[in-house]
Motif scaffolding. Structure first.
Motif, PDB file in Angstrom:
ATOM      1  N   GLY A  34       0.906  -1.122   0.103  1.00 32.88           N
ATOM      2  CA  GLY A  34       0.006   0.037  -0.141  1.00 32.88           C
ATOM      3  C   GLY A  34       1.037   1.268   0.276  1.00 32.88           C
ATOM      4  O   GLY A  34       2.057   1.193  -0.090  1.00 32.88           O
ATOM      5  N   HIS A  65      -3.863   3.272   2.187  1.00 30.24           N
ATOM      6  CA  HIS A  65      -4.387   2.999   0.987  1.00 30.24           C
ATOM      7  C   HIS A  65      -3.870   1.552   0.598  1.00 30.24           C
ATOM      8  O   HIS A  65      -2.730   1.514   0.367  1.00 30.24           O
ATOM      9  CB  HIS A  65      -4.302   3.822  -0.170  1.00 30.24           C
ATOM     10  N   GLU A  66      -4.546   0.625   0.721  1.00 27.37           N
ATOM     11  CA  GLU A  66      -3.870  -0.938   0.384  1.00 27.37           C
ATOM     12  C   GLU A  66      -4.252  -1.218  -1.022  1.00 27.37           C
ATOM     13  O   GLU A  66      -5.090  -0.789  -1.725  1.00 27.37           O
ATOM     14  CB  GLU A  66      -4.848  -1.821   1.242  1.00 27.37           C
ATOM     15  N   VAL A  67      -3.114  -1.933  -1.487  1.00 22.25           N
ATOM     16  CA  VAL A  67      -3.138  -2.553  -2.877  1.00 22.25           C
ATOM     17  C   VAL A  67      -2.855  -3.859  -2.678  1.00 22.25           C
ATOM     18  O   VAL A  67      -1.927  -4.341  -1.927  1.00 22.25           O
ATOM     19  CB  VAL A  67      -2.086  -1.632  -3.755  1.00 22.25           C
ATOM     20  N   ARG A 125       1.911   1.387  -9.872  1.00 25.29           N
ATOM     21  CA  ARG A 125       0.391   1.615  -9.454  1.00 25.29           C
ATOM     22  C   ARG A 125       0.361   2.544  -8.116  1.00 25.29           C
ATOM     23  O   ARG A 125      -0.429   3.257  -7.820  1.00 25.29           O
ATOM     24  CB  ARG A 125      -0.113   0.124  -9.139  1.00 25.29           C
ATOM     25  N   LEU A 126       1.665   2.029  -7.118  1.00 24.83           N
ATOM     26  CA  LEU A 126       1.550   2.850  -5.839  1.00 24.83           C
ATOM     27  C   LEU A 126       1.671   4.289  -5.889  1.00 24.83           C
ATOM     28  O   LEU A 126       1.033   5.181  -5.452  1.00 24.83           O
ATOM     29  CB  LEU A 126       2.611   2.173  -5.040  1.00 24.83           C
ATOM     30  N   ASP A 133       0.821   6.208  -8.657  1.00 23.34           N
ATOM     31  CA  ASP A 133      -0.219   6.608  -9.571  1.00 23.34           C
ATOM     32  C   ASP A 133      -1.285   6.936  -8.335  1.00 23.34           C
ATOM     33  O   ASP A 133      -1.972   8.180  -8.245  1.00 23.34           O
ATOM     34  CB  ASP A 133      -0.664   5.864 -10.716  1.00 23.34           C
ATOM     35  N   GLU A 134      -1.640   5.796  -7.765  1.00 24.53           N
ATOM     36  CA  GLU A 134      -2.794   5.892  -6.756  1.00 24.53           C
ATOM     37  C   GLU A 134      -2.487   6.646  -5.610  1.00 24.53           C
ATOM     38  O   GLU A 134      -3.276   7.620  -5.017  1.00 24.53           O
ATOM     39  CB  GLU A 134      -3.231   4.556  -6.158  1.00 24.53           C
ATOM     40  N   GLY A 135      -1.270   6.686  -5.202  1.00 26.37           N
ATOM     41  CA  GLY A 135      -0.917   7.550  -4.022  1.00 26.37           C
ATOM     42  C   GLY A 135      -0.642   9.055  -4.463  1.00 26.37           C
ATOM     43  O   GLY A 135      -1.021   9.841  -3.541  1.00 26.37           O
ATOM     44  N   GLN A 159      -3.073  10.608  -6.572  1.00 28.48           N
ATOM     45  CA  GLN A 159      -4.307  11.036  -6.654  1.00 28.48           C
ATOM     46  C   GLN A 159      -4.717  11.215  -5.349  1.00 28.48           C
ATOM     47  O   GLN A 159      -5.429  12.305  -5.181  1.00 28.48           O
ATOM     48  CB  GLN A 159      -4.976   9.949  -7.328  1.00 28.48           C
ATOM     49  N   ARG A 160      -4.633  10.406  -4.440  1.00 28.14           N
ATOM     50  CA  ARG A 160      -4.967  10.503  -2.810  1.00 28.14           C
ATOM     51  C   ARG A 160      -4.206  11.640  -2.173  1.00 28.14           C
ATOM     52  O   ARG A 160      -4.570  12.335  -1.361  1.00 28.14           O
ATOM     53  CB  ARG A 160      -4.768   9.301  -2.316  1.00 28.14           C
ATOM     54  N   GLU A 218      -5.969  14.800  -3.252  1.00 27.16           N
ATOM     55  CA  GLU A 218      -7.238  14.683  -2.661  1.00 27.16           C
ATOM     56  C   GLU A 218      -7.098  15.286  -1.146  1.00 27.16           C
ATOM     57  O   GLU A 218      -8.048  16.271  -0.478  1.00 27.16           O
ATOM     58  CB  GLU A 218      -8.041  13.488  -2.633  1.00 27.16           C
TER      59      GLU A 218
END
Length: 301
Positions: free
Chosen positions: A137, A156-158, A172-173, A175-177, A179-180, A183
């Motif tokens: 994550g 955030h878990e992946v 992936r981490l 990109d998603e990190g 975004q968050r 936010e």
């Protein structure tokens, strides 16, 4: 294990002017996301240009190249994080520890690619994969002087899939990190919580960590291959296995024995997909085997 909250200053709930520190590709999505969201980025601190191949020239870091494209000021001095008039600094895979003196002058957020306190340190993605974790994550924490000990705003878990590589997980981490992160700083950071649980440490992988021991189970060797850079020897020369597929099939030959496109392990076999013999580029294993014409009973290691 529970930590107390730090005495260092925390960022404002909704910072607008930020400084940024990061160096590799993993940090680029966060820098881009902050810029695209309209944040005022006072300075980008990154590693100095360096030579990335034996015969190449010194080249800027991926973060430096991105900052240049965005028209942002670039520095190689961590002290400049404190002189940009920023509400806080955002640190992502910077590659250097930041001193307590600097941390006391400007609040800092750190995007870390693990589920803290599991896998504090330099290689959290690789260590999670090598250990056989089912999930990894990304966390956003308040930065402290000690290694990855700060209180956490969110996790955030992946999930880690059976064919995921460390390289794919990092993308992936990141990109998603990113975004968050945006936010959070846009909608409000809230109050961070102390880390809970027993910490584990993700030291950087050594050459020895990547060496294949064919007496290990095929599942373990598969994880080494998916981490990247897994190697063995063939006829006394280093041989890198870039891709492989584990199987529970059995064979009565000793571990390390090659038969067809498969290698015997301590439990199961690993079918070779992509290999890189010494002094050669990576190649499809079938094509390499066709040209190598190895004798029956050839052994790795």
């Amino acid at each position: 294990m529970t930590q107390t909250l730090p005495t260092l200053p925390l960022p404002p709930n909704r910072p607008r002017r930020v400084a940024f520190a990061g160096t590799p590709n993993d940090a680029v999505p966060a820098l881009l996301a902050l810029a695209q969201a309209g944040f005022d980025i006072g300075v980008v601190v990154t590693g100095a240009p360096r030579r990335r191949s034996r015969r190449g020239r010194d080249t800027p870091s991926p973060v430096s190249a991105t900052a240049t494209e965005l028209g942002l000021p670039i520095s190689h001095e961590p002290a400049d994080l404190t002189s940009a008039g920023a509400d806080c600094a955002v640190v992502v895979a910077y590659g250097r520890l930041i001193s307590a003196d600097l941390l006391s002058q400007v609040p800092m957020l750190n995007l870390h690619f693990s589920l803290l306190p599991r896998w504090r340190g330099a290689a959290p993605v690789e260590r999670a994969l090598l250990a056989g974790d089912d999930v990894t994550g990304v966390c956003l924490m308040a930065l402290e002087e000690s290694l990855d000990t700060g209180p956490v705003y969110w996790r955030h878990e992946v999930p880690i899939g059976p064919t995921d590589t460390a390289a794919h997980l990092r993308i992936r981490l990141a990109d998603e990190g990113a975004q968050r992160l945006v936010e959070s700083v846009t909608n409000g950071l809230g109050t961070p919580e102390p880390q809970q649980g027993e910490p584990t440490y993700a030291r950087k992988l050594s050459t020895a960590d990547r060496e294949i021991d064919w007496s290990q189970p095929a599942t373990h060797i598969d994880r080494q291959i998916r981490v990247g850079g897994a190697w063995t020897t063939l006829n006394g020369q280093r041989f890198i296995v870039r891709g492989g597929t584990p199987s529970s099939a059995t064979h009565d030959a000793p571990p390390g024995t090659l038969f067809g496109d498969a290698v015997v392990t301590g439990h199961g076999i690993v079918r070779l997909d992509v290999v890189q013999p010494a002094g050669r580029p990576a190649a499809n294993a079938q094509a390499w085997l066709h040209g190598a014409r190895l004798p029956s009973g050839t052994r790795f290691g």
